[in-house]
Design a protein around this motif. Structure first.
Motif, PDB file in Angstrom:
ATOM      1  N   GLY A 173       0.802  -1.229   0.000  1.00 25.67           N
ATOM      2  CA  GLY A 173       0.000   0.000   0.000  1.00 25.67           C
ATOM      3  C   GLY A 173       0.831   1.274   0.000  1.00 25.67           C
ATOM      4  O   GLY A 173       0.278   2.366   0.038  1.00 25.67           O
ATOM      5  N   LEU A 174       2.163   1.158  -0.024  1.00 25.24           N
ATOM      6  CA  LEU A 174       2.986   2.350   0.163  1.00 25.24           C
ATOM      7  C   LEU A 174       3.160   3.164  -1.108  1.00 25.24           C
ATOM      8  O   LEU A 174       3.303   4.375  -1.054  1.00 25.24           O
ATOM      9  N   CYS A 175       3.224   2.513  -2.262  1.00 25.69           N
ATOM     10  CA  CYS A 175       3.530   3.250  -3.492  1.00 25.69           C
ATOM     11  C   CYS A 175       3.199   2.391  -4.691  1.00 25.69           C
ATOM     12  O   CYS A 175       2.618   1.329  -4.564  1.00 25.69           O
ATOM     13  N   ALA A 176       3.626   2.847  -5.866  1.00 22.50           N
ATOM     14  CA  ALA A 176       3.309   2.130  -7.106  1.00 22.50           C
ATOM     15  C   ALA A 176       4.221   0.927  -7.334  1.00 22.50           C
ATOM     16  O   ALA A 176       3.863  -0.015  -8.040  1.00 22.50           O
ATOM     17  N   VAL A 177       5.429   0.964  -6.762  1.00 24.28           N
ATOM     18  CA  VAL A 177       6.414  -0.069  -7.084  1.00 24.28           C
ATOM     19  C   VAL A 177       5.908  -1.471  -6.729  1.00 24.28           C
ATOM     20  O   VAL A 177       6.033  -2.409  -7.515  1.00 24.28           O
ATOM     21  N   PHE A 178       5.301  -1.599  -5.548  1.00 19.73           N
ATOM     22  CA  PHE A 178       4.951  -2.941  -5.081  1.00 19.73           C
ATOM     23  C   PHE A 178       3.787  -3.561  -5.863  1.00 19.73           C
ATOM     24  O   PHE A 178       3.874  -4.724  -6.258  1.00 19.73           O
ATOM     25  N   PRO A 179       2.709  -2.817  -6.112  1.00 19.04           N
ATOM     26  CA  PRO A 179       1.661  -3.401  -6.969  1.00 19.04           C
ATOM     27  C   PRO A 179       2.201  -3.775  -8.354  1.00 19.04           C
ATOM     28  O   PRO A 179       1.820  -4.812  -8.907  1.00 19.04           O
ATOM     29  N   CYS A 210      10.154   4.145  -8.583  1.00 13.82           N
ATOM     30  CA  CYS A 210      10.402   4.442  -7.169  1.00 13.82           C
ATOM     31  C   CYS A 210      10.749   5.910  -6.991  1.00 13.82           C
ATOM     32  O   CYS A 210      11.592   6.440  -7.688  1.00 13.82           O
ATOM     33  N   HIS A 211      10.086   6.564  -6.035  1.00 10.60           N
ATOM     34  CA  HIS A 211      10.327   7.980  -5.750  1.00 10.60           C
ATOM     35  C   HIS A 211      11.330   8.171  -4.615  1.00 10.60           C
ATOM     36  O   HIS A 211      11.578   9.286  -4.201  1.00 10.60           O
ATOM     37  N   GLY A 212      11.826   7.056  -4.067  1.00 14.75           N
ATOM     38  CA  GLY A 212      12.811   7.174  -3.004  1.00 14.75           C
ATOM     39  C   GLY A 212      12.272   7.773  -1.721  1.00 14.75           C
ATOM     40  O   GLY A 212      12.997   8.448  -0.989  1.00 14.75           O
ATOM     41  N   CYS A 213      11.004   7.502  -1.410  1.00 15.99           N
ATOM     42  CA  CYS A 213      10.417   8.117  -0.208  1.00 15.99           C
ATOM     43  C   CYS A 213      10.971   7.498   1.070  1.00 15.99           C
ATOM     44  O   CYS A 213      10.863   8.069   2.142  1.00 15.99           O
ATOM     45  N   GLY A 214      11.550   6.299   0.966  1.00 16.47           N
ATOM     46  CA  GLY A 214      12.197   5.682   2.119  1.00 16.47           C
ATOM     47  C   GLY A 214      11.273   4.897   3.035  1.00 16.47           C
ATOM     48  O   GLY A 214      11.740   4.216   3.944  1.00 16.47           O
ATOM     49  N   ALA A 215       9.967   4.956   2.801  1.00 11.81           N
ATOM     50  CA  ALA A 215       9.031   4.301   3.726  1.00 11.81           C
ATOM     51  C   ALA A 215       9.272   2.791   3.805  1.00 11.81           C
ATOM     52  O   ALA A 215       9.218   2.201   4.881  1.00 11.81           O
ATOM     53  N   CYS A 216       9.551   2.171   2.667  1.00 11.71           N
ATOM     54  CA  CYS A 216       9.657   0.711   2.677  1.00 11.71           C
ATOM     55  C   CYS A 216      10.948   0.260   3.363  1.00 11.71           C
ATOM     56  O   CYS A 216      11.127  -0.924   3.614  1.00 11.71           O
ATOM     57  N   ASN A 275      17.158  -3.608   1.297  1.00 18.28           N
ATOM     58  CA  ASN A 275      17.190  -2.142   1.259  1.00 18.28           C
ATOM     59  C   ASN A 275      16.712  -1.711  -0.120  1.00 18.28           C
ATOM     60  O   ASN A 275      17.502  -1.497  -1.034  1.00 18.28           O
ATOM     61  N   VAL A 276      15.408  -1.622  -0.256  1.00 21.32           N
ATOM     62  CA  VAL A 276      14.818  -1.327  -1.558  1.00 21.32           C
ATOM     63  C   VAL A 276      15.151   0.097  -2.026  1.00 21.32           C
ATOM     64  O   VAL A 276      15.590   0.287  -3.158  1.00 21.32           O
ATOM     65  N   PRO A 277      14.985   1.127  -1.170  1.00 19.85           N
ATOM     66  CA  PRO A 277      15.234   2.482  -1.678  1.00 19.85           C
ATOM     67  C   PRO A 277      16.651   2.668  -2.220  1.00 19.85           C
ATOM     68  O   PRO A 277      16.838   3.244  -3.289  1.00 19.85           O
TER      69      PRO A 277
HETATM   70  S1  SF4 Z   1      11.304   4.127  -1.382  1.00 29.20           S
HETATM   71 FE1  SF4 Z   1      10.068   2.255  -1.267  1.00 29.20          FE
HETATM   72  S2  SF4 Z   1       8.018   2.944  -0.655  1.00 29.20           S
HETATM   73 FE2  SF4 Z   1       9.135   4.760  -1.358  1.00 29.20          FE
HETATM   74  S3  SF4 Z   1       8.633   4.943  -3.548  1.00 29.20           S
HETATM   75 FE3  SF4 Z   1      10.523   3.722  -3.439  1.00 29.20          FE
HETATM   76  S4  SF4 Z   1       9.847   1.591  -3.403  1.00 29.20           S
HETATM   77 FE4  SF4 Z   1       8.068   2.868  -2.903  1.00 29.20          FE
END
Ligand code: SF4
Ligand SMILES: Cc1cc2nc3c(=O)[nH]c(=O)nc-3n(C[C@H](O)[C@H](O)[C@H](O)COP(=O)(O)OP(=O)(O)OC[C@H]3O[C@@H](n4cnc5c(N)ncnc54)[C@H](O)[C@@H]3O)c2cc1C
Ligand code: SF4
Lengths: 465, 383
Positions: free
Chosen positions: B38-44, B64-70, B85-87
């Protein structure tokens, strides 16, 4: 820095869901609260880090839940999975209290989302945490800290000074040495004893050595042991626990959700003698996944292999390790270290017993075996199209059920039948009050949140007189 | 038999680079977890796939927008042995993809030590404008004060200015279009129509996915703040306003025969001032956030590229505003050369710096707009 000389109103031992719910509710009740977490900061929150959802009763659909799930239905589910081994009054009380939890948890900063992809069967009953359990914990910690709750990490409680039913002080082991900590009330929320192999061995014998622990290595049952030794009444069978069959290649601890395998219903499961031992198609997977840990634990060397063929490969949720593949059943047996003749015989016997039917894994379909022991009652399809695949599986222990007896105030009961004066328990450490055996997804968090909130509230009332 | 040697999640797919192999490993881990759905577009988008080719991974990296949440939410983040470390992984893959799509290919090396490269190009451009002004004009003209319409063109004829900047701009547009084409090809020329472009434009304009799933992005730690989105908006819209200012001024010149400099209340000056202020605050805020960012999320080797772009935008605004304030003083000549030098180098380095992230991310959002509809319709491959 924590002031170790201060006498706190409420000491919360543990750092997971139950502990944080207790800490927040005690702080909201006006108490000064200290949380002692044995793990370092990153690993804070024990098994809660690995969770994704929680089961709460609700009378109508919401924006995240697809339909109503009444208290009565929740109770029926609990009765069924525990086979009646539950404290009905306490369980019904918990179910009633689970209803306001949906809003209470959200008020503490936790955010919900619709059920995750691949878990649609839980969309009506279970509420999912946006970002999973660690996101949930991060929100709870932020809220607790904003309410003035203090938290110490690397702070394992190693001794409790208990006088009759009254808690006086705790000894805390920290990297810089031991500290004595005094508080007017104690909330024990330090989990079960699932990661204590000595303790598991006491009850399971040497098979315990082959168990894998799905969650935190920090739930060693230290606090549970101290409490039972100090005269708190025990509840639950020490061999009862939540256990599933997980990938045998998973690490000993903390492999989490991604080592689970949802493919038993698509194939057959054999033991190290390449022999089947249970009906793989007895019921839909969400109702059966939680029995396979014990089933595998009862097999020689506590190992088993899920075997299936090419058409099934894409039909279940992917998992961490790739399936082991081979062009023939004999070759597969070789890769698994099984006797090729035996595996071939088992697969041939199974294939010969499969009756024609129309396959549908979303319902109890009519694909079954005839004249086979044990049978496969649904979803039985011949295993005949190469490549053939297998996953090795071992018992993966989620959490244990032996705990401290509590009443509906989450107050511990002493072995002599009296109520403890200032000691409360929540979460895994008292799960056995509700779960005598069996499990329904999402109940671990329900038990922790409901009793955590109550324990914190009651502890604060007691401490502040 | 039970082989524990391979790192958890390792797949058999072959990849062009180690970072793409690591991105594949992580997507395999995440696909069996899905907690961040549910965090962003990358996972769906990830869930629609079972295996990940290089094009898919480049698509996800740019989505990925690099928001860091994941990262803050991941139970398997380091020091956990699964080391998720996905971001950071997607940030590196993203940066490497910029170099891979660069046109002409010979210039892709400019991405490697981008901070240095851009600093040198900027310094050279500024020096060239100053030298040109000095060679063309006598010192009294260069250091004198000029006023009224056409003041700038006493230092450099308008046609020259328009010619040089028109060429630089055209070059940047062509080079970036070629890069965009390479990206589009790499991600498999997805089908997309006006609807998708519109939705992607909306997602990009609002930075829909730079919000950590609703709370704001994580930067220093797991406490969400939304400053990066705000500062990005200031930067992006500031840039657009400056661009609009230049376009209006060009129109004034050719269509209305009105020569710069324009009075303070005229449209080009108002747009340029507002944009310039955005371009001062926005990049400064982003830079400050970058300094405070949790080192675990940062692709240290691309530090130069990230900083260079922000500094260039900041300098563009700073020199532009200085020119506006001091245009009636003897400093105007030098300031004009400075501003033109900075803007020139901003244009010519655009295809070889952080600017392209906007382009590729927009295209990734276009593709995602279609996938999102497929997910909603239930026509996506995976459920
Ligand atoms: S940092 Fe993670 S949660 Fe944020 S946009 Fe990138 S993949 Fe999605
Ligand atoms: C992989 C996995 C997935 C799961 N998914 C779900 C799910 O989706 N939904 C659900 O309802 N349940 C789920 N569970 C079960 C759920 O995690 C537990 O039931 C729940 O987290 C228990 O909460 P708790 O607070 O009692 O214990 P924990 O969260 O485990 O917290 C116990 C805490 O006590 C600390 N501690 C232990 N000993 C000491 C000591 N001596 N001193 C100080 N601190 C100590 C530990 O470090 C830990 O922080 C899952 C479990 C696992 C392993
Ligand atoms: S980043 Fe971590 S928590 Fe999120 S989906 Fe991936 S493995 Fe799961």
């Amino acid at each position: 820095m924590v002031d170790w000389s201060k006498t706190w109103d409420v000491l919360v031992v543990g750092g997971g869901n139950a502990a944080l719910c207790a800490a927040i509710s005690a702080a909201r009740g006006g108490a000064s609260v200290l949380v002692l977490e044995a793990a370092p900061r990153f690993y804070r929150g024990g098994n809660t880090r690995h969770t994704r959802n929680m089961r709460c009763a609700h009378d109508a659909a919401t924006d995240i839940l697809t339909g109503p799930y009444t208290e009565e239905e929740f109770w029926d589910d609990l009765l069924r999975v525990t086979g009646g081994r539950t404290d009905e009054q306490l369980a019904r009380f918990m179910i009633a209290e689970s209803k306001p939890m949906l809003t209470w948890i959200a008020e503490q900063g936790v955010r919900w989302q619709p059920s995750l992809g691949g878990t649609l069967s839980l969309g009506r009953t279970n509420s999912f945490f946006l970002g999973g359990g660690r996101a949930m914990l991060n929100a709870l910690y932020l809220t607790a800290e904003s309410l003035g709750v203090e938290v110490a990490y690397d702070a394992e409680v190693v001794a409790l000074d208990i006088d009759g039913g009254t808690f006086r002080q705790a000894t805390v082991k920290r990297p810089d040495g031991n500290h004595i900590l005094r508080a007017r009330a104690l909330v024990a929320a330090a989990g079960g004893f699932e990661s204590n192999f000595d303790w598991l061995r006491e009850h399971w014998g040497s098979p315990a050595d082959n168990f894998l622990i799905r969650g935190t290595p920090y739930n060693k049952g230290k606090v549970l042991r101290l409490l039972l030794d100090a005269g708190v009444e025990a509840i639950g069978d020490p061999t009862q626990c939540h256990a599933v069959a997980i990938d045998a290649r998973a690490p000993k601890f903390d492999g989490g959700i991604i080592t689970r395998l949802d493919c038993v219903v698509f194939g057959i499961v054999v033991n190290k003698d390449a022999v089947r031992f249970y009906d793989e198609g007895e019921d839909v997977w969400p109702k059966r996944y939680a029995i396979w840990g014990r089933l595998v634990a009862a097999q020689p060397d506590q190992i088993a292999y899920i075997v299936f063929d090419a058409p099934s490969l894409g039909m279940f949720m992917p998992s961490l390790y790739p399936a082991i593949g081979a062009a023939s059943i004999r070759e597969l047996a070789g890769k698994l270290g099984l006797d090729p003749d035996a595996l071939e015989r088992t697969v041939n016997d199974f294939n010969a017993a499969v009756r024609p039917g129309s396959f549908d894994h979303t319902i109890l379909d009519d694909c079954r075996t005839e004249g086979l022991t044990p049978p496969k009652s649904h979803w039985a399809r011949r295993i005949e199209k190469p490549p053939f695949y297998a996953y090795p599986v071992r018992p993966g222990i989620t959490f244990t059920y032996l705990g401290t007896r509590v009443n509906r105030d989450a107050r511990m009961r002493m072995a002599d039948g009296s109520d403890a004066a200032n000691m409360f328990a929540a979460g895994e450490i008292m799960a056995g009050n509700v779960l005598g055996q069996g499990y329904a997804a999402g109940m671990g968090m329900t038990i922790g949140s409901v009793f955590g909130r109550i324990a914190g509230r009651e502890a604060a009332i007691g401490a502040r007189g | 038999m039970q082989d524990n040697s391979a790192r958890a999640g390792t797949t058999l797919t072959a990849h062009a680079t180690p970072i793409l192999a690591e991105a594949d490993r992580l997507m395999t881990v995440c696909n069996s977890c899905r907690y961040c759905e549910g965090l962003c577009a990358v996972f769906p988008a990830m869930e629609m796939r079972r295996s990940f080719g290089d094009g898919d991974l480049n698509y996800l990296a740019n989505l990925c927008h690099g928001c860091g949440a994941c990262y803050a939410d991941c139970q398997f983040a380091p020091p956990h042995e699964f080391h998720v470390n996905v971001p950071k992984t997607l940030a590196i893959a993203r940066a490497e993809s910029y170099a891979a799509y660069a046109w002409p290919r010979a210039f892709s090396g400019l991405f490697a030590r981008n901070g240095l490269a851009i600093a040198i190009i900027a310094a050279l451009s500024v020096a060239a404008f100053i030298a040109g002004f000095a060679a063309w004009n006598d010192p009294p003209v260069l250091l004198g004060s000029h006023e009224g319409p056409g003041a700038f063109y006493r230092l450099m004829p308008h046609d020259w200015m328009a010619g040089i900047f028109g060429a630089a701009f055209l070059y940047a547009v062509v080079a970036m279009a070629m890069g965009a084409l390479a990206f589009w090809r790499d991600i498999g020329r997805p089908e997309a129509g006006l609807g998708e472009v519109g939705r992607a434009a909306g997602d990009a304009a609002t930075l829909r996915y730079l919000d950590g799933g609703g709370v704001g992005c994580m930067n220093e730690d797991e406490k969400p703040t939304d400053n990066r989105r705000l500062h990005h908006h200031l930067t992006f819209y500031g840039f657009l306003l400056c661009f609009a200012s230049t376009s209006v001024a060009t129109g004034y010149h050719y269509l209305l025969g009105m020569q710069a400099p324009y009075p303070w209340y005229d449209l080009p000056v108002l747009l340029g001032t507002a944009g310039g202020i955005g371009l001062l605050i926005g990049p400064a805020g982003l830079l400050a956030a970058k300094m405070r960012r949790d080192p675990a999320l940062v692709d240290e080797s691309r530090w130069g590229m990230e900083v260079a772009f922000l500094v260039m935008l900041f300098l563009t605004a700073l020199t532009g505003l200085a020119l506006l304030v001091l245009r009636a003083t003897p400093a105007m000549g030098l300031l004009l050369a400075l501003h033109l030098g900075v803007v020139f180098s901003l244009f010519v380095t655009m295809p070889y710096g952080r600017f392209v992230h906007g382009l590729y991310r927009f295209l990734a959002l276009v593709r995602y707009a279609r996938e999102r509809r497929m997910i909603a319709d239930g026509t996506a491959g995976e459920a």
